[in-house]
Design a protein around this motif. Structure first.
Motif, PDB file in Angstrom:
ATOM      1  N   LEU A   1       0.831  -1.207   0.000  1.00  0.00           N
ATOM      2  CA  LEU A   1       0.000   0.000   0.000  1.00  0.00           C
ATOM      3  C   LEU A   1       0.862   1.253   0.000  1.00  0.00           C
ATOM      4  CD1 LEU A   1      -2.720  -1.150   2.556  1.00  0.00           C
ATOM      5  CD2 LEU A   1      -2.879  -1.141   0.063  1.00  0.00           C
ATOM      6  N   ARG A   2       1.979   1.210   0.713  1.00  0.00           N
ATOM      7  CA  ARG A   2       2.883   2.369   0.713  1.00  0.00           C
ATOM      8  C   ARG A   2       3.416   2.640  -0.693  1.00  0.00           C
ATOM      9  NH1 ARG A   2       4.453   0.531   6.030  1.00  0.00           N
ATOM     10  NH2 ARG A   2       6.059  -0.847   5.166  1.00  0.00           N
ATOM     11  N   LEU A   3       3.756   1.572  -1.410  1.00  0.00           N
ATOM     12  CA  LEU A   3       4.272   1.750  -2.770  1.00  0.00           C
ATOM     13  C   LEU A   3       3.191   2.266  -3.709  1.00  0.00           C
ATOM     14  CD1 LEU A   3       6.494  -1.441  -2.964  1.00  0.00           C
ATOM     15  CD2 LEU A   3       7.272   0.920  -2.857  1.00  0.00           C
ATOM     16  N   LEU A   4       1.958   1.886  -3.476  1.00  0.00           N
ATOM     17  CA  LEU A   4       0.845   2.426  -4.268  1.00  0.00           C
ATOM     18  C   LEU A   4       0.650   3.910  -3.986  1.00  0.00           C
ATOM     19  CD1 LEU A   4      -1.531  -0.617  -3.867  1.00  0.00           C
ATOM     20  CD2 LEU A   4      -0.775   0.293  -6.078  1.00  0.00           C
ATOM     21  N   CYS A   5       0.936   4.329  -2.753  1.00  0.00           N
ATOM     22  CA  CYS A   5       0.890   5.763  -2.433  1.00  0.00           C
ATOM     23  C   CYS A   5       2.010   6.505  -3.151  1.00  0.00           C
ATOM     24  CB  CYS A   5       1.006   5.974  -0.923  1.00  0.00           C
ATOM     25  SG  CYS A   5      -0.446   5.467   0.030  1.00  0.00           S
ATOM     26  N   TYR A   6       3.196   5.895  -3.209  1.00  0.00           N
ATOM     27  CA  TYR A   6       4.314   6.490  -3.931  1.00  0.00           C
ATOM     28  C   TYR A   6       3.954   6.742  -5.389  1.00  0.00           C
ATOM     29  CZ  TYR A   6       8.707   6.479  -6.574  1.00  0.00           C
ATOM     30  OH  TYR A   6       9.715   6.778  -7.461  1.00  0.00           O
ATOM     31  N   SER A   7       3.264   5.783  -5.994  1.00  0.00           N
ATOM     32  CA  SER A   7       2.864   5.925  -7.395  1.00  0.00           C
ATOM     33  C   SER A   7       1.669   6.850  -7.591  1.00  0.00           C
ATOM     34  CB  SER A   7       2.532   4.544  -7.983  1.00  0.00           C
ATOM     35  OG  SER A   7       3.676   3.719  -8.023  1.00  0.00           O
ATOM     36  N   GLY A   8       1.020   7.259  -6.502  1.00  0.00           N
ATOM     37  CA  GLY A   8      -0.132   8.144  -6.614  1.00  0.00           C
ATOM     38  C   GLY A   8      -1.432   7.427  -6.912  1.00  0.00           C
ATOM     39  N   ILE A   9      -1.434   6.100  -6.817  1.00  0.00           N
ATOM     40  CA  ILE A   9      -2.663   5.344  -7.067  1.00  0.00           C
ATOM     41  C   ILE A   9      -3.537   5.322  -5.824  1.00  0.00           C
ATOM     42  CG2 ILE A   9      -3.563   3.055  -7.625  1.00  0.00           C
ATOM     43  CD1 ILE A   9      -1.090   2.674  -9.413  1.00  0.00           C
ATOM     44  N   LEU A  10      -2.894   5.339  -4.671  1.00  0.00           N
ATOM     45  CA  LEU A  10      -3.603   5.506  -3.398  1.00  0.00           C
ATOM     46  C   LEU A  10      -3.117   6.784  -2.727  1.00  0.00           C
ATOM     47  CD1 LEU A  10      -3.619   1.978  -1.668  1.00  0.00           C
ATOM     48  CD2 LEU A  10      -5.513   3.098  -2.854  1.00  0.00           C
ATOM     49  N   HIS A  11      -3.948   7.322  -1.854  1.00  0.00           N
ATOM     50  CA  HIS A  11      -3.592   8.490  -1.052  1.00  0.00           C
ATOM     51  C   HIS A  11      -3.978   8.182   0.390  1.00  0.00           C
ATOM     52  CE1 HIS A  11      -3.403  10.763  -4.879  1.00  0.00           C
ATOM     53  NE2 HIS A  11      -4.458  10.033  -5.191  1.00  0.00           N
ATOM     54  N   GLU A  12      -3.005   8.232   1.296  1.00  0.00           N
ATOM     55  CA  GLU A  12      -3.337   7.981   2.694  1.00  0.00           C
ATOM     56  C   GLU A  12      -4.265   9.067   3.210  1.00  0.00           C
ATOM     57  OE1 GLU A  12      -0.813   8.046   6.630  1.00  0.00           O
ATOM     58  OE2 GLU A  12      -0.388   6.194   5.533  1.00  0.00           O
ATOM     59  N   ALA A  13      -5.341   8.657   3.844  1.00  0.00           N
ATOM     60  CA  ALA A  13      -6.362   9.619   4.287  1.00  0.00           C
ATOM     61  C   ALA A  13      -6.673   9.447   5.766  1.00  0.00           C
ATOM     62  CB  ALA A  13      -7.639   9.446   3.450  1.00  0.00           C
ATOM     63  N   GLY A  14      -5.641   9.111   6.539  1.00  0.00           N
ATOM     64  CA  GLY A  14      -5.831   9.031   7.978  1.00  0.00           C
ATOM     65  C   GLY A  14      -5.354   7.727   8.566  1.00  0.00           C
ATOM     66  N   THR A  15      -4.697   7.807   9.724  1.00  0.00           N
ATOM     67  CA  THR A  15      -4.297   6.616  10.475  1.00  0.00           C
ATOM     68  C   THR A  15      -5.076   6.597  11.786  1.00  0.00           C
ATOM     69  OG1 THR A  15      -2.454   7.844  11.470  1.00  0.00           O
ATOM     70  CG2 THR A  15      -1.981   6.573   9.477  1.00  0.00           C
ATOM     71  N   GLY A  16      -5.153   5.443  12.391  1.00  0.00           N
ATOM     72  CA  GLY A  16      -5.914   5.331  13.624  1.00  0.00           C
ATOM     73  C   GLY A  16      -7.404   5.569  13.422  1.00  0.00           C
ATOM     74  N   VAL A  17      -7.892   5.240  12.230  1.00  0.00           N
ATOM     75  CA  VAL A  17      -9.305   5.452  11.894  1.00  0.00           C
ATOM     76  C   VAL A  17     -10.136   4.288  12.452  1.00  0.00           C
ATOM     77  CG1 VAL A  17     -10.969   5.698  10.015  1.00  0.00           C
ATOM     78  CG2 VAL A  17      -8.684   6.743   9.820  1.00  0.00           C
ATOM     79  N   VAL A  18     -11.201   4.608  13.159  1.00  0.00           N
ATOM     80  CA  VAL A  18     -12.057   3.600  13.763  1.00  0.00           C
ATOM     81  C   VAL A  18     -13.079   3.109  12.741  1.00  0.00           C
ATOM     82  CG1 VAL A  18     -13.724   3.096  15.597  1.00  0.00           C
ATOM     83  CG2 VAL A  18     -11.772   4.624  16.045  1.00  0.00           C
TER      84      VAL A  18
ATOM     85  N   GLY B   1     -15.356  -1.062  16.335  1.00  0.00           N
ATOM     86  CA  GLY B   1     -14.368  -0.294  17.077  1.00  0.00           C
ATOM     87  C   GLY B   1     -12.929  -0.588  16.737  1.00  0.00           C
ATOM     88  N   LEU B   2     -12.680  -1.317  15.646  1.00  0.00           N
ATOM     89  CA  LEU B   2     -11.320  -1.640  15.241  1.00  0.00           C
ATOM     90  C   LEU B   2     -10.666  -0.418  14.594  1.00  0.00           C
ATOM     91  CD1 LEU B   2     -12.020  -5.158  13.675  1.00  0.00           C
ATOM     92  CD2 LEU B   2     -11.197  -4.640  15.995  1.00  0.00           C
ATOM     93  N   THR B   3      -9.339  -0.346  14.679  1.00  0.00           N
ATOM     94  CA  THR B   3      -8.629   0.798  14.109  1.00  0.00           C
ATOM     95  C   THR B   3      -7.705   0.354  12.981  1.00  0.00           C
ATOM     96  OG1 THR B   3      -6.848   0.621  15.741  1.00  0.00           O
ATOM     97  CG2 THR B   3      -8.690   2.077  16.272  1.00  0.00           C
ATOM     98  N   GLY B   4      -7.447   1.291  12.085  1.00  0.00           N
ATOM     99  CA  GLY B   4      -6.582   1.006  10.951  1.00  0.00           C
ATOM    100  C   GLY B   4      -6.315   2.267  10.150  1.00  0.00           C
ATOM    101  N   ALA B   5      -5.779   2.087   8.955  1.00  0.00           N
ATOM    102  CA  ALA B   5      -5.443   3.211   8.078  1.00  0.00           C
ATOM    103  C   ALA B   5      -6.465   3.313   6.946  1.00  0.00           C
ATOM    104  CB  ALA B   5      -4.046   3.035   7.495  1.00  0.00           C
ATOM    105  N   ARG B   6      -6.805   4.540   6.612  1.00  0.00           N
ATOM    106  CA  ARG B   6      -7.762   4.788   5.527  1.00  0.00           C
ATOM    107  C   ARG B   6      -6.999   5.331   4.320  1.00  0.00           C
ATOM    108  NH1 ARG B   6     -12.050   8.434   7.712  1.00  0.00           N
ATOM    109  NH2 ARG B   6     -10.276   9.861   7.859  1.00  0.00           N
ATOM    110  N   TYR B   7      -7.405   4.875   3.133  1.00  0.00           N
ATOM    111  CA  TYR B   7      -6.790   5.316   1.885  1.00  0.00           C
ATOM    112  C   TYR B   7      -7.875   5.745   0.902  1.00  0.00           C
ATOM    113  CZ  TYR B   7      -2.759   2.703   3.665  1.00  0.00           C
ATOM    114  OH  TYR B   7      -1.730   2.230   4.433  1.00  0.00           O
ATOM    115  N   MET B   8      -7.556   6.753   0.094  1.00  0.00           N
ATOM    116  CA  MET B   8      -8.447   7.131  -1.000  1.00  0.00           C
ATOM    117  C   MET B   8      -7.888   6.575  -2.298  1.00  0.00           C
ATOM    118  SD  MET B   8      -9.692  10.845  -2.483  1.00  0.00           S
ATOM    119  CE  MET B   8      -8.405  10.963  -3.734  1.00  0.00           C
ATOM    120  N   LEU B   9      -8.724   5.932  -3.057  1.00  0.00           N
ATOM    121  CA  LEU B   9      -8.334   5.422  -4.362  1.00  0.00           C
ATOM    122  C   LEU B   9      -8.319   6.567  -5.367  1.00  0.00           C
ATOM    123  CD1 LEU B   9      -7.798   2.820  -6.063  1.00  0.00           C
ATOM    124  CD2 LEU B   9     -10.269   2.793  -6.518  1.00  0.00           C
ATOM    125  N   ASN B  10      -7.268   6.625  -6.174  1.00  0.00           N
ATOM    126  CA  ASN B  10      -7.211   7.614  -7.243  1.00  0.00           C
ATOM    127  C   ASN B  10      -8.500   7.537  -8.076  1.00  0.00           C
ATOM    128  OD1 ASN B  10      -6.620   8.152 -10.253  1.00  0.00           O
ATOM    129  ND2 ASN B  10      -4.919   9.174  -9.221  1.00  0.00           N
TER     130      ASN B  10
END
Length: 535
Positions: free
Chosen positions: A380-397, A401-410
């Motif tokens: 997922l980090r490499l997809l962010c590098y390429s601009g295909i994903l954009h990180e849109a928040g960490t620690g998102v519930v 009540g589970l937590t994780g990272a949110r990404y926006m798809l290009n």
């Protein structure tokens, strides 16, 4: 209009061009003010989002206000760090310190704050004058760059400089010349797939901080290693560069970006407003993607836009991402998995929900559990590098009540598979996309099975002689204007290796290429080569 009238890269532009083409948003202004401030800043963003452009705007504004603020802007690009793939870990450190000092001396000379026999940097070279010191430092870092061609060849590696010496020299400079402080604007801060260099850089970045010197560095998301000694929360402010597609002024600013470069396009853009808006929305806030697709869709109309959105977001952007696997064999498994995960799992799931439920929220976000396998996070980090994903928040519930990272798809990759991507983009744009609505992938999702046990740490241990193997690649594979490519070919610099071996004097042999133009062409060519080599 001709495809070549739009400039996709900041390296193509003079500082005057940067000022002319700058379309300011509230976020841009806040970012530029931070770059001009005393604080340490890490500017993070995918390729083409405008990191270099913002650094250049900040440089120009500080240059123009120097007589009042006495703040000296020093722009340094580290885009050739990939040439320091060497067995000697100290070479990069000394290359970096030598280049920083060289640029400080030369910028101070331009502003008239260094006299011909100034002793401000005398500690660096036995009381020699600053011109001699700058020349020695330039020779040093160029010899270190050339050393990659023959790693066994003896080369002077010790600059005789450390961060404390630079801070002392800068303080002396400010005291003697009446300057208030120096702002280092470092572009391409460290080669993206050499973690050891990155860790060294951020250690030096931390150590250089003083009341008289502040460092701003542009880096890529997902592939940047800060090291143990650099703690973002304490040592710098992190600014993520991205244009918010949900901002009410988003389309207006994207339209202005194109019109500033090509005023003749304004009537066409106004005529095909909905078509342009679809292309702009598909670019997901990336100016380079916007300029590329608008250029390729010339003359802009519905049919051309449909064709380009399909070609670029169905094929080209994915091919560019997959090519990272060819260049960095150690990362091939996670790169290929990331593409398959989005194309075979995420995007079909989003489209299925759309068809079955007519979901008015038009989901473009996904969520990954924080305990997902390390290899999944790397992909997922490499997809962010390429601009295909954009990180849109960490620690998102999320659910339960589970937590994780949110990404926006290009957005382009989201609508590219549709039969009518222009209508699909406008359909998404016209609805209420909510950042709170996302598809969820838990800690042990079945899609992870094929790479769940992959050892991520061993990926970084795989060393490839990539640059040496790519020297015969043609200049046609580089991302630069047709004019620059044509001139390089006319002079016989038709491969990556020949460009790397060329000098500005060599380029001046071309018709209509003088001192200024040769420097610009050299910068453009080197930047294009290094971006190609780094993925």
């Amino acid at each position: 209009m001709s495809k070549n009238e739009l400039h996709f890269r900041t390296e193509d532009l003079t500082l005057e061009d940067v000022d002319k083409y700058f379309v300011e948003t509230e976020f841009d202004r806040q970012t530029i003010d931070a770059l001009k401030s005393k604080k340490t800043v890490v500017l993070q963003g995918a390729r083409g989002v405008g990191k270099s452009f913002l650094l250049k705007v900040a440089q120009k504004e500080m240059n123009e206000d120097f007589s009042n603020s006495k703040t000296l802007a020093v722009y340094v690009t580290f885009n050739t760090t990939g040439l320091l793939q060497t067995s000697d870990p100290e070479r990069f450190k000394h290359w970096m310190l030598a280049k920083i000092c060289n640029r400080i001396i030369r910028e101070a000379r331009k502003k008239g704050v260094l006299q011909s026999k100034s002793s401000v940097f005398a500690t660096l070279s036995s009381d020699a004058d600053d011109d001699a010191i700058a020349s020695r430092l330039e020779t040093l870092y160029k010899s270190l760059e050339d050393a990659w061609k023959n790693d066994s060849a003896p080369v002077e590696a010790d600059s005789g400089i450390d961060p404390e010496m630079i801070k002392d020299a800068v303080e002396d400079l400010c005291d003697q010349a009446g300057a208030s402080r120096i702002v280092l604007l470092i572009d391409e801060a460290a080669h993206v797939f050499i973690p050891a260099q990155q860790r060294q850089f951020f250690t030096v970045m931390r150590d250089l901080r003083s009341p008289y010197l502040s460092v701003k560095a542009a880096v890529y998301p997902g592939v940047t290693y800060f090291g143990d000694s650099f703690q973002m929360s304490h040592d710098a402010e992190l600014i993520n560069v991205s244009r918010d597609i949900l901002d009410p002024g988003y389309l207006t600013s994207m339209r202005e970006i194109v019109i500033r470069q090509a005023p003749d396009l304004e009537p066409t853009i106004n005529r095909y407003g909905a078509v342009f808006d679809a292309v702009a929305f598909a670019s997901s806030g990336n100016p380079r993607n916007l300029l590329r697709t608008v250029s390729d869709a010339s003359p802009l109309n519905s049919n051309n836009a449909q064709r380009v959105l399909k070609e670029y977001y169905r094929d080209a952007i994915w091919s560019e991402h997959s090519s990272l696997g060819d260049r960095y064999v150690g990362h091939r498994a996670v790169i290929d998995w990331g593409r398959e995960f989005l194309q075979q799992e995420v995007i079909p799931l989003l489209r299925k929900k759309q068809r079955q439920t007519g979901d008015p929220d038009k989901r473009v976000f996904l969520w990954i559990h924080r305990d997902a396998p390390a290899a999944v996070k790397e992909a997922l980090r490499l997809l962010c590098y390429s601009g295909i994903l954009h990180e849109a928040g960490t620690g998102v519930v999320a659910t339960r009540g589970l937590t994780g990272a949110r990404y926006m798809l290009n957005i382009g990759t989201r609508v590219g598979p549709e039969a009518d991507p222009v209508s699909a983009a406008n359909w998404l744009r016209g609805s209420s996309i909510s950042i709170k609505r996302f598809v969820e992938f838990g800690a042990n999702h079945e899609a992870y099975e094929s790479i769940a046990k992959l050892d991520v740490e061993k990926m970084d241990e795989v060393r490839q002689e990539f640059i040496k193997s790519q020297l015969d690649r043609t200049v046609d594979q580089l991302d630069m204007t047709a004019f620059a490519r044509k001139k390089l070919k006319e002079l016989g610099f038709d491969t990556v290796g020949k460009i790397l071996a060329a000098s500005e004097t060599d380029l001046q042999e071309a018709k209509y290429v003088g001192t200024v133009r040769s420097r610009q062409m050299m910068n453009i060519a080197t930047a294009a080569v290094m971006e190609y080599l780094s993925g």
